[in-house]
Design an enzyme around this catalytic site. Structure first.
Site, mmCIF file in Angstrom:
data_model
loop_
_atom_site.group_PDB
_atom_site.id
_atom_site.type_symbol
_atom_site.label_atom_id
_atom_site.label_comp_id
_atom_site.label_asym_id
_atom_site.label_seq_id
_atom_site.Cartn_x
_atom_site.Cartn_y
_atom_site.Cartn_z
ATOM 1 N N LYS A 125 33.783 85.462 31.810
ATOM 2 C CA LYS A 125 33.315 85.926 33.112
ATOM 3 C C LYS A 125 31.783 85.888 33.096
ATOM 4 C CE LYS A 125 34.363 89.649 36.340
ATOM 5 N NZ LYS A 125 34.892 90.993 36.501
ATOM 6 N N ASP A 137 25.948 82.369 42.095
ATOM 7 C CA ASP A 137 25.378 81.611 40.972
ATOM 8 C C ASP A 137 26.336 81.483 39.789
ATOM 9 O OD1 ASP A 137 25.390 84.173 40.010
ATOM 10 O OD2 ASP A 137 23.228 84.312 39.663
ATOM 11 N N ARG A 195 47.336 87.084 40.979
ATOM 12 C CA ARG A 195 47.025 88.182 41.891
ATOM 13 C C ARG A 195 47.881 88.044 43.140
ATOM 14 N NH1 ARG A 195 41.157 88.253 40.701
ATOM 15 N NH2 ARG A 195 40.977 86.899 38.888
ATOM 16 N N ASP A 264 42.962 90.314 46.217
ATOM 17 C CA ASP A 264 42.609 89.412 45.107
ATOM 18 C C ASP A 264 42.310 90.193 43.828
ATOM 19 O OD1 ASP A 264 40.422 90.044 46.996
ATOM 20 O OD2 ASP A 264 39.159 89.234 45.415
HETATM 21 P P1 AMP Z 1 35.026 90.398 43.246
HETATM 22 O O1 AMP Z 1 34.484 91.224 44.336
HETATM 23 O O2 AMP Z 1 34.299 90.610 41.957
HETATM 24 O O3 AMP Z 1 36.487 90.549 43.100
HETATM 25 O O4 AMP Z 1 34.745 88.872 43.626
HETATM 26 C C1 AMP Z 1 35.183 88.329 44.850
HETATM 27 C C2 AMP Z 1 34.923 86.840 44.912
HETATM 28 O O5 AMP Z 1 33.533 86.555 44.805
HETATM 29 C C3 AMP Z 1 35.597 86.030 43.818
HETATM 30 O O6 AMP Z 1 36.016 84.813 44.374
HETATM 31 C C4 AMP Z 1 34.481 85.818 42.828
HETATM 32 O O7 AMP Z 1 34.689 84.691 42.036
HETATM 33 C C5 AMP Z 1 33.284 85.638 43.752
HETATM 34 N N1 AMP Z 1 32.015 85.977 43.070
HETATM 35 C C6 AMP Z 1 31.574 87.205 42.757
HETATM 36 N N2 AMP Z 1 30.382 87.133 42.143
HETATM 37 C C7 AMP Z 1 30.037 85.828 42.063
HETATM 38 C C8 AMP Z 1 28.912 85.098 41.542
HETATM 39 N N3 AMP Z 1 27.890 85.729 40.967
HETATM 40 N N4 AMP Z 1 28.936 83.766 41.654
HETATM 41 C C9 AMP Z 1 29.962 83.128 42.236
HETATM 42 N N5 AMP Z 1 31.032 83.738 42.753
HETATM 43 C C10 AMP Z 1 31.082 85.082 42.669
HETATM 44 MG MG MG Z 2 37.880 89.914 41.870
#
Ligand code: AMP
Ligand code: MG
Length: 505
Positions: A125, A137, A195, A264
């Site tokens: 991650k 990013d 998920r 998700d």
């Molecule tokens: P999360 O809120 O952590 O569950 O993430 C939600 C979505 O945002 C997922 O598709 C992640 O892969 C994407 N995401 C979160 N942070 C980043 C990042 N720094 N770069 C690219 N995608 C991100």
């Molecule tokens: Mg997530």
């Protein structure tokens, strides 16, 4: 259906490789993922390896700590047998459907089978961009990396189903957030990364064929007993409902607030996943919210069971085309399953509540006794964890009341409730000492308190990890007194409270 072991064996698994990958997800159709290489890290350094977990996964922890191991954990080298992919998924975020999310900052290296024969995903991650990154990013700052490490491992030690943390490294690269911060990579271990949103991804595209492939895969991997049921998809759904209802009950019994319960972030295996703005409560209040992005309290503490149920309804919708013949029958079946949620939740919650209160027998009114205590705790700003821990002593000896009542703003409020509790305890046949022992195994001394995590992160951002390591070690034994670390059990002093937590991005 072919078993996953057969699928993995039909490919080139090398049991002698340092990480014995045994992949099955990459045997699914291309629509399920993107093959992608992790980004390179300019100067990777090791922060921590989880030795016990590595051994469980049949990986030598010393290998992971070697330069070759750190190169793999940082994404610089693709290990032999690894077939890196970013998984596709969709999801409802704060109630709004997003048809494409996917691994935007995570890369699945492959699967490993542990000493007990259980299959796990091994995922990096923070290791760079993928097709699903959108504007992001693909990176992770060191703060969210150690935060997930601390909390996921604490949850595991508390006995709550969760993804795990195998390792944390620094990349040697800076990431831009509100400030420039050191970049890190977490190696996450999960029973799988399937998920509710993975099902929504195919459902939203009307792709019933791949939906069936996905459901069959999930059944094989997580609920193989559903295969022989009259309606396997219905049985599969029921099993997921039960697993997630029990998980939600565990959160409610430990004072955990997930913070971003989007579909998700709701795992089919019934594990807690995605430690972004999560938090444990210090002072108990049912409406507690910490996440900076949860403006309306959608994911407040007390809402969690209802939210999981809502997510399960979205999940049911994706499975309707696969369930019993005819839409009406399928909807009826899905409704019946959802009603099961309440039964599973109530049963798991009440069982856990009785354990927390020291009740081995079951008597009508036990739930009210517990609810009344919680209401008093909220009114009296009592610390959730300390109240139940102090009650372990109080249950053995009336003198123990002193240790609990001082946690209440108005101590006599506890005395009044304690009179009822003692009456109830007098109906128990279990000896007082056995009760105390059992209560101490249900009511932890140590939880990952926000202010401790914040202090560890602050230090880590400056390149030091002593607080992080110590916190991880203390939290590995949450039910032991560990008198030398008593300060870790204390709530924040005035001025130390953390009022808001932030997403992992
Ligand atoms: P999360 O809120 O952590 O569950 O993430 C939600 C979505 O945002 C997922 O598709 C992640 O892969 C994407 N995401 C979160 N942070 C980043 C990042 N720094 N770069 C690219 N995608 C991100
Ligand atoms: Mg997530």
């Amino acid at each position: 259906m072919t078993s996953l072991t057969e699928i993995a064996r039909s490919t080139s698994v090398n049991p002698a490789a340092p990480i014995p990958f045994d992949n099955t997800y990459t045997r699914l159709p291309e629509a399920f993922y993107q093959r992608v290489k992790p980004a390179t890290a300019p100067a990777p350094t090791l922060v921590r390896v989880n030795d016990a977990l590595a051994r469980q996964l049949r990986i030598d922890p010393q290998f992971l700590k070697s330069p070759e191991g750190v190169a793999i954990l940082s994404g610089n080298v693709i290990a032999s047998g690894s077939e890196p992919i970013a998984q596709a998924y969709a999801g409802h975020q704060f109630g709004d459907f997003v048809p494409q999310l996917g691994d935007g900052r995570a890369i699945l290296l492959g699967e490993v089978v542990d000493v007990a024969g259980k299959r796990y995903d091994l995922q990096l991650k923070g290791s760079g961009r993928t097709r699903f990154s959108r504007g992001g990013d693909g990176r992770a700052a060191v703060g969210p990396v150690i935060r997930e490490y601390i909390v996921s491992e604490a949850m595991a030690a508390l006995g709550i189903p969760t993804t795990r943390s195998l390792a944390a490294v620094l990349t040697g690269e800076s990431v831009m957030r509100e400030r420039v911060l050191p970049g890190g990579v977490l190696t996450r271990i999960a029973s799988s990364h399937l998920r509710v949103g993975t099902f929504q991804y195919f459902a939203a595209r009307g792709d019933v064929e791949n939906l069936r492939v996905l459901a069959d895969y999930a059944i094989e991997r997580h609920y193989p007993e559903a295969r022989s049921a009259e309606d396997p998809y219905r049985a599969f759904y029921d099993a997921v409902v039960a697993a997630l209802a029990r998980l939600a009950a565990r959160w409610m019994l430990i004072g955990f607030i997930h913070g971003v319960l989007n579909t998700d972030n709701t795992a089919i295996a019934g594990e807690t996943i995605d430690y972004g703005p999560c938090a444990f409560m210090d002072v108990y209040h049912p409406d507690k919210v910490f996440s900076s992005i949860d403006q309306f309290g959608r994911y407040a503490f007390a809402n969690q069971p209802a939210v999981i149920k809502w997510n399960l309804t979205r999940f049911a919708e994706t499975l309707l085309p696969l369930m019993a013949d005819g839409a009406d029958k399928a909807i009826e079946a899905a409704n019946a399953s959802i009603r099961l949620f309440n039964d599973h939740f109530n049963q798991a919650y009440l069982t856990g509540l009785r354990q927390k209160l020291g009740l081995a027998s079951e008597i009508e009114g036990d739930r009210e006794l517990g609810s009344d205590l919680l209401a008093l705790m909220a009114e009296n700003q009592a610390d959730f964890t300390l109240t139940f821990r102090a009650m372990c002593e109080a249950a053995a000896d009336t003198k123990g009341n002193a240790g609990v009542r001082t946690l209440f703003a108005n101590p006599p409020a506890f005395d009044e409730w304690a009179t009822r509790w003692r009456e109830r305890l007098s109906l128990e046949e279990r000896p007082a000492e056995a009760r105390r022992t059992a209560m101490r195994a249900a009511n932890p001394m140590f939880i990952p308190r926000n202010h401790r995590i914040a202090a560890a992160i602050q230090e880590a951002e400056a390149g030091h990890f002593d607080k992080f390591h110590e916190l991880v070690e203390v939290l590995a034994h949450p039910y032991d007194d560990q008198p030398e670390y008593a300060h870790y059990g204390k709530p924040p002093a005035p001025g130390e409270e953390v009022l808001q937590t932030f997403c992992g991005t």
